[in-house]
Write a protein that holds these residues in place. Sequence first.
Motif, PDB file in Angstrom:
ATOM      1  N   GLU A 191      14.778  65.249  71.410  1.00 26.87           N
ATOM      2  CA  GLU A 191      15.927  64.577  70.807  1.00 26.87           C
ATOM      3  C   GLU A 191      16.956  65.590  70.324  1.00 26.87           C
ATOM      4  OE1 GLU A 191      13.985  60.522  68.899  1.00 26.87           O
ATOM      5  OE2 GLU A 191      14.844  62.069  67.602  1.00 26.87           O
TER       6      GLU A 191
ATOM      7  N   THR B  31      17.381  62.751  58.867  1.00 27.39           N
ATOM      8  CA  THR B  31      16.210  63.494  59.345  1.00 27.39           C
ATOM      9  C   THR B  31      15.255  63.867  58.219  1.00 27.39           C
ATOM     10  OG1 THR B  31      17.445  65.581  59.190  1.00 27.39           O
ATOM     11  CG2 THR B  31      17.457  64.439  61.308  1.00 27.39           C
TER      12      THR B  31
ATOM     13  N   ARG C 165      22.577  59.991  68.815  1.00 25.43           N
ATOM     14  CA  ARG C 165      21.289  60.586  69.149  1.00 25.43           C
ATOM     15  C   ARG C 165      21.037  60.442  70.649  1.00 25.43           C
ATOM     16  NH1 ARG C 165      18.442  57.860  65.948  1.00 25.43           N
ATOM     17  NH2 ARG C 165      17.598  56.282  67.356  1.00 25.43           N
TER      18      ARG C 165
ATOM     19  N   TYR D 107      26.139  58.549  63.292  1.00 24.34           N
ATOM     20  CA  TYR D 107      25.345  59.522  64.024  1.00 24.34           C
ATOM     21  C   TYR D 107      25.239  59.122  65.488  1.00 24.34           C
ATOM     22  CZ  TYR D 107      21.767  55.950  63.129  1.00 24.34           C
ATOM     23  OH  TYR D 107      21.079  54.771  63.053  1.00 24.34           O
TER      24      TYR D 107
ATOM     25  N   ARG E 207      20.384  65.281  67.813  1.00 26.93           N
ATOM     26  CA  ARG E 207      21.028  64.332  66.911  1.00 26.93           C
ATOM     27  C   ARG E 207      22.171  65.020  66.169  1.00 26.93           C
ATOM     28  NH1 ARG E 207      17.189  60.720  63.227  1.00 26.93           N
ATOM     29  NH2 ARG E 207      15.820  61.716  64.720  1.00 26.93           N
TER      30      ARG E 207
END
Length: 888
Positions: free
Chosen positions: A184, A68, A883, A881, A186
């Motif tokens: 979003e 990010t 998302r 990750y 995440r």
Amino acid sequence: MRNKPFLTSLSLLALAGSLNSTGVLAQDEAIMEEVITTGTRIAGRTATESMAPVDVVSGDDFVNQGDTDLSNLLRNIVPSYNVNTQPLSDAATIVRPANLRGLAPDHTLVLVNGKRRHRAAVIYWLGNGVADGAQGPDISVIPAIALQQVEVLRDGASAQYGSDAIAGVMNFKLKEDSEGGALEVRYGEFFEGDGDQVTVAGNVGLPFTSNGFANLSFEIGSTDPTDRSIQRNDAAALIAGGNTAVGNPAQVWGQPQIDDDVKLFANIGLELDANKEFYAFGNYAEKEVEGGFFFRNPDTRGGVFGRGLNNVDGANETILDARGNPVPLHIDASGAVIPVADMLDGNGVLLGQLPGTRRFDRLVADLTGDNSGGCMQTGPDNSGGLDIRDAAGLADTIADPNCFVFNELFPGGFTPRFGGQVNDIAATVGVRGETDAGLRWDVSGSLGRNEVDFFIRNTVNASLGPQTPTKFDPGVYSQLEKNFNIDLSYPLAVDFLASDLNIAGGFEYREEQFEITVGDQASFEIGPLADQGFSAASNGFPGFSPLAAGEWDRANFAAYVDVETDITDIWVFGAAFRWEDFEDFGTTTNGKVSSNVRITDNFSLRGTYSTGFRAPTPGQSNAFNVSTEFDAETGDLVNNGTIPSINPVAVLRGGQPLDAEESTNFTLGAVLDFEDVTITIDYFNIELEDRITVSQNFSLTEAEVDDLVASGVTSAANLQNFRFFTNDFDTTTEGFDIVATWGVEWANSSTDFNLAYNQTETEIDSFTPGLLDDVRIRELQEGLPETRWNISANHLMGNWRFLGRVSFYDEFYDSEDDKSYGSEVLVDAEVAYTFNEKYTVTFGAQNLLDEFPDENPDGADQAGRRYSQFSPSGFNGGFYYLRLRYDL
């Protein structure tokens, strides 16, 4: 915990979907044909038509990644852009330095919606040489979800935009939608099971009356720390010797902890009438960043635990600094330096009393005020003292109320925790329009402020003895910038030209202000025990005293003229001229010529020649700093100070007022543009004169220590060395970039292949002997990888999307380890599925194969540093990750 079968399965899945990237500079031919606004003042130019190389990165290229932090996202996409973790780099841990084309962070101009972005308050005191002393913007405060696209102009552009645009220009364009949006969530963590990242981000487009838009974005998140250390040899020896209070590891190397990471952005536009538009955009961001410092050994750390390097046999004089504190050298009978680690046996005990060697005595304070306590202190003739091997004597000293050793507070030593609270706020407002005669105009004003409020805990002001706090507020750095711009553009019809001659011009007023705010009293105080050899100020990061604090301003005026036209149907030509006047060092004038010639329908040549400059910042001209660094040669910590170049002590070693850097930029490139394939190849050469950097370290004399203390550097009593900013050297940076895209349609799917390649080399052309040493030169020439490339593909098949990327990082030099480390190859992959046209689930991994950089073979001796902290690809291993995205 690592799961190799799981990773192998993911690898096969990624390959089955055809290796892809989150975009490498451009995802497909459509991106290459995006209209650009950077590097040109003519509306409608595309990336392939431009006279200088401009990379267009879509907002999706950032969103479709696991990280990010915008700095990391750019590193994954733009090969000439470098940024690393910086776990133990003072303020550079809080705002990380980033480099474009191998130059310093402040050699790249950052724009938002075409307007200059203010720089961060942090000055990079430590940055593996390339970034040392630089002060650049902090782009990590920009949420990726707010971006429509980013344009990266890989060319000098000082004549067009002003100071800092030597390596290039990065223009972050915000979304302008008046409807729709996305939300979003995440989550990610490293394969090692640490470094958790949790982020919630959103974007919404709203109507702003019936004639405008208000596009709003937010991102809220946190990042947990990582640990990639090995136990230090000295700490392991202490534990083996029975000291159970020593941590394991005693010192942590890893990414810092980031809490309360909040990013807010707004972009507003409103049509006032058919010919005028009001616009405004701005942001608010805050975060708290905390990392570690070096371990303070409870036996040997000078100024806190250790008394001095006293001779054993009386054959040599003790090596002490001007205030009686030890210089971290051990000398044998022949005069050779012995590293600290070589003076210890397997249990951490100093070796026998060899002729001519020195040993540490404990630093014992007499609290009576008149030295009547009978404490075992080293005498003025370097006799006596409490041997660190004397456990019974230590116990007696601790029990004696008249005597004090810091082993009472920290029996296992201590490792300071350092960080800062960052606040960033900016706003730009303006009105633009066009007259009936065709004159386009734009009037705008902007204000930006970045502030870092430092803190340090788990440390001491040793000169205060048992009354010392263990948490300090060292003070605040803040940067304030104001800009006012008038930009005009008029298309003039000329009979013999293939297009109108676009004449642009404008004026700019800019003001910068750098401020240092006083820390709390204890953070800079010279306490009552200083005369007994105890270090003053907060250990690790001394606070800013009233004499060091202050506010420094600088204003400048600028005027420019820019012309651009199609001379014929195949020949585009442009020229720019800019004059600026700075109130502190005078005027500078710069120019640029550029051209693009289409040889055939599918092949064109382009090139530019320009001069440029970068003005020293008020912070670089006036800031003080003290950094505690690890000396690989001796194995000890050394306090190194950075002082203004006009400080009387600096003047004695060649310091003088800073002047502007000057550059000459040359580029030559070719563009091949077919229906499905686009290839660009660009050579660049940047000659930079009078570069601003910090000098080599100089040892302090007793008189210089007194002068520094009088000038506000209260911790100078504990300094071994100092340095200062200087316009000292000239460099040539050259290389080339290759960018290629290829789109393929097949069956019911499509694949876009991408390649981005960068090679950059920097050579020192000249320097002043005595101001730069061999290490600084090697840092500047080898501190960043010479070659980087990405090869990727993007495969779309119905509701499925498969992404992957292979990235190569060339070898690099780490000055703290004094070693070169080998090249690295990383694989990233991502799989996404969209259902109901609004919901998307994405699972991916960065560094899918869990690769690590080369290990430091001497890491246990070098403060537990398993991997180089300057690894260009990071040192934390694989990161996966998940998302979830909802499109409004």
